[in-house]
Write an enzyme that holds these catalytic residues in place. Structure first.
Site, PDB file in Angstrom:
ATOM      1  N   ASP A 101       2.718  -5.746  -0.787  1.00 59.97           N
ATOM      2  CA  ASP A 101       2.637  -4.829  -1.738  1.00 59.97           C
ATOM      3  C   ASP A 101       1.221  -4.630  -2.253  1.00 59.97           C
ATOM      4  O   ASP A 101       0.561  -5.250  -2.997  1.00 59.97           O
ATOM      5  CB  ASP A 101       3.527  -5.255  -3.087  1.00 59.97           C
ATOM      6  CG  ASP A 101       3.424  -4.114  -4.311  1.00 59.97           C
ATOM      7  OD1 ASP A 101       2.882  -2.912  -3.843  1.00 59.97           O
ATOM      8  OD2 ASP A 101       4.181  -4.270  -5.290  1.00 59.97           O
ATOM      9  N   SER A 102       0.678  -3.668  -1.493  1.00 59.11           N
ATOM     10  CA  SER A 102      -0.934  -3.482  -1.453  1.00 59.11           C
ATOM     11  C   SER A 102      -1.382  -2.063  -1.996  1.00 59.11           C
ATOM     12  O   SER A 102      -2.439  -1.793  -2.217  1.00 59.11           O
ATOM     13  CB  SER A 102      -1.624  -3.705  -0.099  1.00 59.11           C
ATOM     14  OG  SER A 102      -1.164  -2.930   1.049  1.00 59.11           O
ATOM     15  N   LYS A 103      -0.276  -1.323  -1.830  1.00 60.28           N
ATOM     16  CA  LYS A 103      -0.637   0.329  -2.342  1.00 60.28           C
ATOM     17  C   LYS A 103      -1.842   0.937  -1.892  1.00 60.28           C
ATOM     18  O   LYS A 103      -2.640   1.405  -2.733  1.00 60.28           O
ATOM     19  CB  LYS A 103      -0.462   0.256  -4.025  1.00 60.28           C
ATOM     20  CG  LYS A 103       0.899  -0.133  -4.486  1.00 60.28           C
ATOM     21  CD  LYS A 103       0.850  -0.213  -6.018  1.00 60.28           C
ATOM     22  CE  LYS A 103       1.990  -0.479  -6.702  1.00 60.28           C
ATOM     23  NZ  LYS A 103       2.385  -1.904  -6.261  1.00 60.28           N
ATOM     24  N   ARG A 104      -1.956   0.714  -0.621  1.00 63.49           N
ATOM     25  CA  ARG A 104      -3.343   1.188   0.063  1.00 63.49           C
ATOM     26  C   ARG A 104      -3.114   2.727   0.203  1.00 63.49           C
ATOM     27  O   ARG A 104      -2.067   3.184   0.400  1.00 63.49           O
ATOM     28  CB  ARG A 104      -3.558   0.633   1.523  1.00 63.49           C
ATOM     29  CG  ARG A 104      -3.620  -0.857   1.416  1.00 63.49           C
ATOM     30  CD  ARG A 104      -4.891  -1.138   0.504  1.00 63.49           C
ATOM     31  NE  ARG A 104      -5.253  -2.582   0.852  1.00 63.49           N
ATOM     32  CZ  ARG A 104      -5.629  -3.440  -0.174  1.00 63.49           C
ATOM     33  NH1 ARG A 104      -5.366  -3.168  -1.387  1.00 63.49           N
ATOM     34  NH2 ARG A 104      -5.929  -4.876   0.224  1.00 63.49           N
ATOM     35  N   THR A 138       3.280  -1.176   0.975  1.00 61.96           N
ATOM     36  CA  THR A 138       3.329  -0.103   0.110  1.00 61.96           C
ATOM     37  C   THR A 138       2.086   0.835   0.279  1.00 61.96           C
ATOM     38  O   THR A 138       0.936   0.434   0.597  1.00 61.96           O
ATOM     39  CB  THR A 138       3.673  -0.349  -1.284  1.00 61.96           C
ATOM     40  OG1 THR A 138       2.347  -1.401  -1.546  1.00 61.96           O
ATOM     41  CG2 THR A 138       4.921  -1.111  -1.381  1.00 61.96           C
TER      42      THR A 138
END
Length: 306
Positions: A101-104, A138
């Site tokens: 879950d890094s939302k890059r 993510t």
């Protein structure tokens, strides 16, 4: 095997549409773990690794996937990132589907660099090196198609998957995501339709795509709407438990066969030993057993409604 097929297969095997979120902060860890190590970055990382491994050991046979939120590792510097990498590696070794879950979200070579780190490979001279090698990551799509395309290409090349932010569970998400466009659609609706389109070439045997979506449980009417807009898109559903999402609301994101979503729980599972439900039954030293007990309770609750 496509990433989405791998995920659905694990969900079916465990009969459990749940992902455990490992978002550890030092102050959340039980003292029976932290007392073993020094109070510096290296000690914190070692404590996190022990804590995470124990939770994985006690849940890997009943929970299909783990979501590792990178922020809670980055905050502890290089040792924290080593703990992140080891947590992902260990969960994969135990047979769990691993989500970073890094939302890059960026464009061009920057997006490709992010994708190389999590999904693809990094080229070093004549060699290719896998860095984190997770199953899903993510992605924040709000810079448009060209910030998502490198991830999609690596999904095709390496049988990986992404969860694209569509409607998030946080209280202020509506400030931007619910705004109406000139065509009358909400921004989240437009993004949901894009995700459905982006995933057309990556659909698996159950009809769902490895290009999936993050849709929060805290907004059930939008969850239901997005399910209709994106029938081939699998949902990662945050907001259950500590954020107030209810099992009956979550059911709106699933299809008639009980597929279509996987529900994240982080604090309610990690810190189950502290909760009123379990603190009379499990001591701090048995924190992993409390997590397992809460995971089984959550599984039963979800399966009753989906």
């Amino acid at each position: 095997m496509k990433a989405i097929d791998k995920l659905i297969e694990k969900i079916k095997q465990t009969n459990n549409p749940t992902v455990i979120g490992l978002d550890p902060r030092y102050e959340m860890l039980p003292k029976c773990v932290t007392s073993k190590y020094s109070q510096d970055l290296e000690g914190v990382a070692k404590a996190i690794i022990e804590f995470n491994r124990n939770l994985i050991d006690y849940t890997c046979d009943i929970i299909p996937a783990v979501k590792v939120q990178i922020a809670f590792y980055e905050m502890y510097g290089i040792p924290g990132m080593e703990a992140f990498k080891e947590t992902c590696r260990y969960a994969k070794e135990k047979g769990m589907v691993v989500m970073a879950d890094s939302k890059r979200g960026d464009i061009g070579s920057t997006a490709q660099g992010y994708s190389n780190a999590f999904l693809g490979k990094t080229v070093i001279g004549e060699k290719e090196e896998s860095i984190y090698d997770v199953d899903f990551v993510t992605v924040n799509p709000y810079m448009g198609t060209d910030c998502v395309k490198p991830f999609i290409e690596d999904c095709k090349k390496y049988d990986k998957g992404i969860f694209v932010l569509v409607k998030t569970s946080n209280p202020s998400s509506g400030e931007l995501q619910d705004l109406k466009l000139e065509n009358g659609k909400e921004i989240y609706s437009q993004v949901a339709e894009l995700v459905e389109k982006w995933g057309e070439e990556l659909r698996g045997k159950d009809g769902y795509s490895s290009v999936a979506a993050v849709v929060g449980a805290t907004y059930p009417s939008q969850l239901e709407q997005i399910r209709k807009l994106a029938p081939h898109t699998y949902f990662l559903i945050p907001g259950y438990g500590a954020q107030g999402g209810k099992a009956s609301d979550i059911a709106l994101g699933f299809d008639k066969n009980g597929l279509g979503g996987i529900v994240n729980a982080s604090r309610s599972l990690m810190c189950a030993y502290r909760s009123d439900k379990w603190n009379n039954q499990y001591t701090e030293e048995n924190y992993a057993k409390a997590t397992r007990a809460e995971a089984l309770r959550m599984k039963e609750e979800l399966n009753q409604v989906i």
